[in-house]
Motif scaffolding. Structure first.
Motif, PDB file in Angstrom:
ATOM      1  N   MET A 213      46.955  27.195  42.708  1.00 11.58           N
ATOM      2  CA  MET A 213      46.336  27.865  41.566  1.00 11.58           C
ATOM      3  C   MET A 213      46.306  26.930  40.367  1.00 11.58           C
ATOM      4  O   MET A 213      47.123  26.025  40.231  1.00 11.58           O
TER       5      MET A 213
ATOM      6  N   GLN B  34      44.934  31.215  31.489  1.00  6.47           N
ATOM      7  CA  GLN B  34      45.108  32.198  32.552  1.00  6.47           C
ATOM      8  C   GLN B  34      45.158  31.473  33.894  1.00  6.47           C
ATOM      9  O   GLN B  34      44.823  30.293  33.993  1.00  6.47           O
ATOM     10  N   LEU B  35      45.593  32.188  34.923  1.00 11.51           N
ATOM     11  CA  LEU B  35      45.736  31.616  36.252  1.00 11.51           C
ATOM     12  C   LEU B  35      44.424  31.786  37.001  1.00 11.51           C
ATOM     13  O   LEU B  35      43.927  32.905  37.164  1.00 11.51           O
ATOM     14  N   SER B  36      43.862  30.667  37.465  1.00 15.83           N
ATOM     15  CA  SER B  36      42.537  30.673  38.072  1.00 15.83           C
ATOM     16  C   SER B  36      42.599  30.073  39.467  1.00 15.83           C
ATOM     17  O   SER B  36      43.635  29.544  39.886  1.00 15.83           O
TER      18      SER B  36
ATOM     19  N   LEU C 206      52.046  35.763  43.566  1.00 13.64           N
ATOM     20  CA  LEU C 206      50.779  36.135  42.931  1.00 13.64           C
ATOM     21  C   LEU C 206      50.677  37.642  42.748  1.00 13.64           C
ATOM     22  O   LEU C 206      50.178  38.130  41.722  1.00 13.64           O
TER      23      LEU C 206
ATOM     24  N   LEU D 135      52.578  38.587  39.791  1.00 20.08           N
ATOM     25  CA  LEU D 135      51.915  38.147  38.564  1.00 20.08           C
ATOM     26  C   LEU D 135      50.703  39.004  38.225  1.00 20.08           C
ATOM     27  O   LEU D 135      50.287  39.060  37.062  1.00 20.08           O
ATOM     28  N   LEU D 136      50.125  39.675  39.213  1.00 16.70           N
ATOM     29  CA  LEU D 136      49.012  40.584  38.934  1.00 16.70           C
ATOM     30  C   LEU D 136      49.429  41.753  38.049  1.00 16.70           C
ATOM     31  O   LEU D 136      48.575  42.404  37.446  1.00 16.70           O
TER      32      LEU D 136
ATOM     33  N   VAL E 170      46.313  36.755  35.688  1.00 18.29           N
ATOM     34  CA  VAL E 170      45.519  36.293  36.831  1.00 18.29           C
ATOM     35  C   VAL E 170      44.053  36.593  36.529  1.00 18.29           C
ATOM     36  O   VAL E 170      43.671  37.758  36.377  1.00 18.29           O
ATOM     37  N   ASN E 171      43.229  35.552  36.437  1.00 15.72           N
ATOM     38  CA  ASN E 171      41.876  35.779  35.938  1.00 15.72           C
ATOM     39  C   ASN E 171      40.967  36.419  36.986  1.00 15.72           C
ATOM     40  O   ASN E 171      41.325  36.559  38.153  1.00 15.72           O
TER      41      ASN E 171
ATOM     42  N   ALA F 202      40.089  34.381  40.185  1.00 15.07           N
ATOM     43  CA  ALA F 202      41.184  34.357  41.157  1.00 15.07           C
ATOM     44  C   ALA F 202      41.256  35.680  41.906  1.00 15.07           C
ATOM     45  O   ALA F 202      41.457  35.705  43.129  1.00 15.07           O
ATOM     46  N   ARG F 203      41.063  36.785  41.206  1.00 19.22           N
ATOM     47  CA  ARG F 203      41.169  38.095  41.856  1.00 19.22           C
ATOM     48  C   ARG F 203      40.076  38.290  42.903  1.00 19.22           C
ATOM     49  O   ARG F 203      40.325  38.821  43.993  1.00 19.22           O
TER      50      ARG F 203
ATOM     51  N   SER G 256      48.314  43.928  46.369  1.00 22.66           N
ATOM     52  CA  SER G 256      49.570  43.546  45.704  1.00 22.66           C
ATOM     53  C   SER G 256      50.637  44.609  45.869  1.00 22.66           C
ATOM     54  O   SER G 256      51.840  44.317  45.757  1.00 22.66           O
TER      55      SER G 256
END
Length: 493
Positions: free
Chosen positions: A124, A137-139, A215, A218-219, A225-226, A229-230, A477
């Motif tokens: 990521m 943000q996490l991408s 992950l 983190l959601l 989480v951007n 990524a989702r 998740s």
């Protein structure tokens, strides 16, 4: 024959079971998420982005076409802001026009996966986008438009791109074109890819390996989480035979067991997949919504004033300009138009257990920018304030039931951001609300689908919209037993 072993090789473990194991595992890169958050904060300090509002007529590199009023880039690439004329005879508003983003090129959203100590991890990226409400943000590993990765901007190459442009040496777990927001994009699509590698991969600055379990935790953190990524995570092949064969333990085990069974096609569903496909085709064939691209200066009810484009009611969204100065990006600075929505939206799945198998209530929804008229959307998808000026009957069905759900029924509840490359401070409250097995709204255009059916549809283009894909990632998740103190609501037994 000397030295030849007659022991049969063990068959490889199915991918969906390896994914399930990663969903309940810790990580090799970070022993705990406290270490991740420390790394993420340090990354944010050295990859800052400054975003300033700029009037649309002062955006460097962008022009207003004198013949149409469209906002276009001088290169003729990237995207344009145009108009669309919509007719929906069966909708609460029979016709309207609006600005819309037209970006015909197909970008790549890709996550690289690799096993560490027998556990799948995702590579990521900590990435700034100008529209992010909180900066970093996490991408996905790669998040790039075609204009970007072909270097129209003359910037640095996109890291890890070659893994997704040439997959001949690797294993492709998912590769499908998917749509994006049909209310704001005209027929926008991106290639969603998940590629597994076995070779050594250099971990560049700003990238990290995380297990699915990490992950998933983190959601539950707002705006982390951007969206890109989702949507890629939703395409992971979670479903397959034996998905619910090992009953989960711990808090909320009964709900998680119903979710696991729902990932097994053998568990069945209320409606057969053939019936679901026929229903979608029927709705698409009978829907009368039409959307025609028109010049931006012909949209009705919208005005260009004060350096922005806004609706006469002050609702919906504005088109505004931003100037960006960035560190750690392929380009150090640029200007662009973005859509800035008004209000926080509500995106929700209602779910129920049917014979111990979890089902989600989906809505066959028509939007002006959809490539095939109708896609499966969440149970509720709206910004409530946008309906305040309409008759009460025009409010989305089941909105009040979702918003009025007690905490004992809420399985997921987190505010998450939408794509920060085209939208400014766009945020939605994502909810998963459980209802009783006998609940059936009986509404036309809605169906209860098992999770394995959503997974099967996600293997194909333009069946599940981007909001529902985000919710599918949030739903998966819930298979991860979160530690005490997690932000996510705990499911009762």
């Amino acid at each position: 024959m000397a030295g030849l072993s007659l022991q049969a090789a063990r068959p490889p473990k199915p991918t969906h079971l390896r994914i399930a194991e990663s969903a309940v595992s810790g990580g090799a890169r970070f022993a705990d998420l406290g270490a991740f958050h420390a790394w993420f904060s340090a990354t944010a300090e050295r990859t800052r982005m400054r975003v300033e509002r700029v009037p649309l007529d002062r955006l460097d590199g962008w022009l207003t076409d004198p013949a149409t009023g469209n906002l276009v880039h001088r290169s003729g690439r990237f995207f344009s802001v145009e108009g669309v004329e919509v007719r929906d005879p069966d909708g609460p508003v029979p016709s309207w026009s609006q600005p819309i983003i037209h970006q015909p090129e197909v970008g790549i959203l890709g996550i690289l996966v690799k096993e560490f100590d027998g556990v799948l991890h995702c590579l990521m990226q900590a990435k700034n986008e100008p529209g992010n409400c909180n900066g970093l943000q996490l991408s996905p590993t790669v998040q790039a438009t075609r204009s970007n990765y072909t270097q129209v901007h003359r910037g640095r190459p996109v890291p890890y791109l070659d893994y997704f442009r040439d997959t001949s040496r690797h294993s492709v777990l998912a590769d499908v074109r998917q749509s994006e927001q049909g209310a704001w994009f005209y027929r926008k699509r991106n290639r969603n890819m998940i590629v597994e590698v076995t070779e050594e991969v250099e971990e560049l600055d700003g990238f990290c390996w995380l297990s699915l379990g990490q992950l998933h935790e983190l959601l539950t953190v707002p705006d982390l989480v951007n969206m890109d990524a989702r949507t890629v995570l939703s395409c992971l092949p979670f479903s397959g035979p034996g998905a619910g064969s090992e009953p989960p333990a711990g808090p909320g085990h009964a709900f998680r067991a119903a979710l696991a069974r729902s990932c097994d096609p053998a568990a069945g569903a209320l409606h057969g997949t053939g019936e679901v496909l026929s229903w979608i085709t029927d709705v698409r064939s009978l829907t009368d919504l039409t959307a025609e691209r028109v010049p931006l200066d012909r949209v009705r009810g919208w005005h260009r004033t004060g350096g922005r484009i806004t609706h006469e009611t002050g609702r919906f969204f504005d088109v505004v300009g931003v100037g960006v100065t960035a560190e750690g990006r392929e380009v150090g600075g640029w200007m662009q138009p973005v859509i800035e929505p008004h209000g926080t939206g509500v995106i929700a799945f209602m779910v129920k257990r049917v014979g111990g198998v979890l089902h989600a209530l989906v809505h066959a929804r028509a939007e002006p920018g959809s490539s095939d008229v109708v896609e499966l959307a969440p149970t509720v998808q709206c910004t409530p304030e946008n309906y305040d000026h309409l008759p009460a009957g025009a409010r989305p069905p089941l909105l009040e039931e979702v918003l009025g759900a007690g905490p004992e029924r809420i399985r997921f509840d987190t505010v998450l951001s939408e794509e920060g490359g085209r939208f400014l401070n766009a945020r939605n409250r994502y909810l998963i609300v459980e209802t009783g097995e006998d609940a059936d709204p009986g509404l036309p255009g809605y169906r209860w689908l098992a999770v394995h059916q959503l997974g099967e549809l996600l293997r194909h283009s333009y069946y599940v919209n981007v909001q529902a894909r985000s919710l599918v990632a949030c739903l998966h998740s819930l298979s991860t037993p979160l530690p005490t103190g997690s932000r996510a609501p705990r499911a009762p037994r």
